[in-house]
Design an enzyme around this catalytic site. Structure first.
Site, PDB file in Angstrom:
ATOM      1  N   GLY A   1       0.822  -1.396  -0.090  1.00 41.54           N
ATOM      2  CA  GLY A   1       0.084  -0.023   0.010  1.00 41.54           C
ATOM      3  C   GLY A   1       0.711   1.240  -0.102  1.00 41.54           C
TER       4      GLY A   1
ATOM      5  CG  ASN B   1      -5.504   1.709   8.894  1.00 43.80           C
ATOM      6  OD1 ASN B   1      -6.707   1.146   8.742  1.00 43.80           O
ATOM      7  ND2 ASN B   1      -4.264   1.534   8.295  1.00 43.80           N
TER       8      ASN B   1
ATOM      9  CB  SER C   1      -2.680  -2.621   1.600  1.00 44.56           C
ATOM     10  OG  SER C   1      -1.734  -3.426   2.220  1.00 44.56           O
TER      11      SER C   1
ATOM     12  CB  THR D   1      10.326  -9.808 -12.005  1.00 45.23           C
ATOM     13  OG1 THR D   1      11.353  -9.757 -12.963  1.00 45.23           O
ATOM     14  CG2 THR D   1       9.696 -11.095 -12.143  1.00 45.23           C
TER      15      THR D   1
ATOM     16  CB  CYS E   1       6.225   5.798  24.745  1.00 44.26           C
ATOM     17  SG  CYS E   1       5.947   7.129  25.419  1.00 44.26           S
TER      18      CYS E   1
END
Lengths: 395, 137
Positions: A71, A152, A200, A238, A326
């Site tokens: 993606g 997301n 994706s 490829t 963090c």
């Protein structure tokens, strides 16, 4: 110990049917599709059949899908490829402030190395781009707008049609990153009115290492991987034949199961959200309450830090995500959480659940039993929570 | 990502909490950088009798807080002041490089708590409250 996986936005297990479909292309049918002899040449048809399935899944003609390695590559090709193809028109691109890093950093690359001007569009508290803001940002030099289909991180779905209409009127190429929405809600390129759209594999039950970009006929792209004329010259290298076959199969399955899957995920998500609100004080729900991905629930728990929370629940078999600084390699708080107006302190307590096909009600109930204990454990020694309680009882 | 020692201190912190009427407190960090720590110390005869901490932060920050508390208890003030970030990281079996500075604030918080105690007990201009505490002890 029970394992509950709730990070389907990050990766999904490869589906049985997908793996089965892919297997022959590792050993028996390993030929290079660019070859002239049968062992290679036959593979071309296999690729085109997979392309047709992916295209069908998003309502596109079969010849308008390019396979990429992921993606992020699809987003790079869309943003850099379309911007660099339109240099004569101008050097201005617009992206929302809450795009995936692959879009944000592609835009920054254009800014740094190609003298582009980049507008990072702010969003409202739900994480939606308001059409008036986009209208004001468009200039005669604007060549590309890139706004995600859904986030997301906070689950919010953009009102894309209102935004694509504006760009179509002015002849500006519109790209959307649909990695989060594919398989969750209908994604139809004509209905949305987009010129470019990224997908994706791992979000759909295909393996990592495969993605795709839809392009509307006539939209020009400068290739970002230069090699031979694979993918009609739009993407060299490829072809990842097993990956392409896997994505084709995954897209076909996701399309067939879409409505039932969305209903099921939404029920589970509503159970999770209601349970969290019921059992945990100081839980701030992030993103849009209704216009959101069916399998997505996200919160910020006041007084605690997300990485610590993820580790605690992980010790009880639960896998979920966080936008806490963090937990990020760069130790920076998620730009999305900042953009929707959360303070850095609140954003630190972020927790994100993305549900998938393997989840059931028992999983959700397990999380609802374990999560409050973990939150409580961390709050028991949190100076931030202590101050909040003192302020509440004092005031 | 984290050593076993880090995970042990994170999962079972033995010194988390608050000391009522502490002899010294030290506060470090800010929410923007992610970690905030408050250390409370109890001092008797120039020796650290007890340490408790309150920490808002990641796994590393919590483990650091706990091991610094453990290391400081029983030490003289001078000895405790020699606890450095490097020593703390070593005692934890190492910390991820990106956590070395941002989460490794325990030694700083402890040093501030000791400084706070020393200011209270040897004030340049002794105030009533500090005097009272000296008399009590």
């Amino acid at each position: 110990m029970k394992r509950v996986y709730l990070d389907h936005a990050a990766a999904t297990p490869v589906r049985e049917e997908v793996l089965e479909a892919m297997l022959p292309y590792f050993r028996e049918r390993f030929g290079n599709p660019s070859a002239v002899y049968d062992l290679g040449a036959d593979i071309k048809e296999v690729i085109e059949a997979a392309r047709a399935k992916v295209a069908g899944f998003i309502g596109a003609p079969a010849d308008q899908v390019i396979f990429t390695s992921c993606g992020a590559e699809a987003n790079n090709l869309a943003v850099k490829g379309a911007a660099l193809a339109h240099l004569k028109k101008g050097r201005h691109v617009i992206v929302s402030a809450i795009e995936h890093h692959s879009v944000l950093n592609s835009a920054r690359y254009l800014e740094k190395f190609h003298d582009f001007e980049v507008t990072f569009l702010p969003v409202n508290k739900f994480g939606q781009v308001e059409p008036e803001r986009l209208a004001r940002a468009l200039t005669p030099a604007t060549v590309l707008v890139s706004i995600q289909h859904a986030s997301n991180e906070i689950g919010t779905i953009q009102r894309l049609k209102e935004l694509t209409g504006l760009c179509r009127e002015q002849g500006v190429v519109f790209h959307t990153d649909a990695v989060a929405t594919a398989g969750q809600i209908p994604v139809d390129v004509k209905d949305l009115g987009v010129d470019l759209l990224s997908l994706s594999g791992p979000a759909l039950g295909a393996p990592k290492g495969i993605g795709a970009l839809y392009f509307r006929r006539g939209v020009r792209l400068v290739p970002q991987i230069h090699s031979g004329i694979q993918e009609n010259g739009r993407r060299g290298g490829t072809e990842n034949v097993p990956g392409i076959v896997g994505l084709g199969t995954a897209a076909e399955l996701a399309g067939a199961e879409l409505a039932a899957n969305a209903r099921r995920l939404k029920d589970l998500r509503n159970r999770l959200v209601a349970g969290v609100n019921d059992r945990i004080a100081g839980a701030i729900f992030t993103g849009h309450p209704e216009e959101r991905l069916p399998g997505h629930a996200s919160f910020c728990f006041e007084g605690i830090e997300g990485e610590a929370l993820i580790f605690l629940v992980n010790a009880r078999g639960i896998c979920a995500n966080t936008g806490s600084a963090c937990a990020s390699k760069a130790l920076k708080v998620s730009p999305t959480l900042c953009a929707i107006g959360l303070s850095p302190e609140v954003a630190q307590g972020s927790m994100v659940f993305t549900l998938g096909g393997d989840n059931d009600q028992e999983d959700i109930d397990y999380v609802l039993a374990e999560l409050p204990l973990a939150v409580e454990k961390l709050r028991a020694f949190s100076p931030v929570w202590r101050k909040k309680l003192a302020a509440a009882s004092g005031g | 990502m984290y050593s076993q020692t880090v995970m042990e201190h994170f999962n079972n912190p033995r010194h988390a909490g608050v000391i009522d009427n502490p002899d010294g407190t030290g506060e470090v960090g800010n929410p923007t950088c992610g970690d905030m720590m408050t250390f409370y110390i109890k001092v008797k005869d120039d020796r650290i009798e007890d340490v408790k901490f309150q920490t808002f932060g990641c796994v590393a920050a919590i483990a650091v807080s706990d091991i610094v508390s453990e290391m400081a208890i029983g030490k003289t003030l001078a000895e405790a002041q020699k606890i450095t970030k490097k020593v703390v990281a070593e005692a934890l079996g190492g910390l991820p490089p990106n956590k070395m500075h941002c989460s490794n604030l325990g030694a700083d918080a402890l040093a501030l708590a000791i400084q706070n105690y020393q200011e209270k007990t040897e004030p340049p201009q002794a105030d009533q409250k500090a005097k009272k505490r000296i008399n009590e002890s």
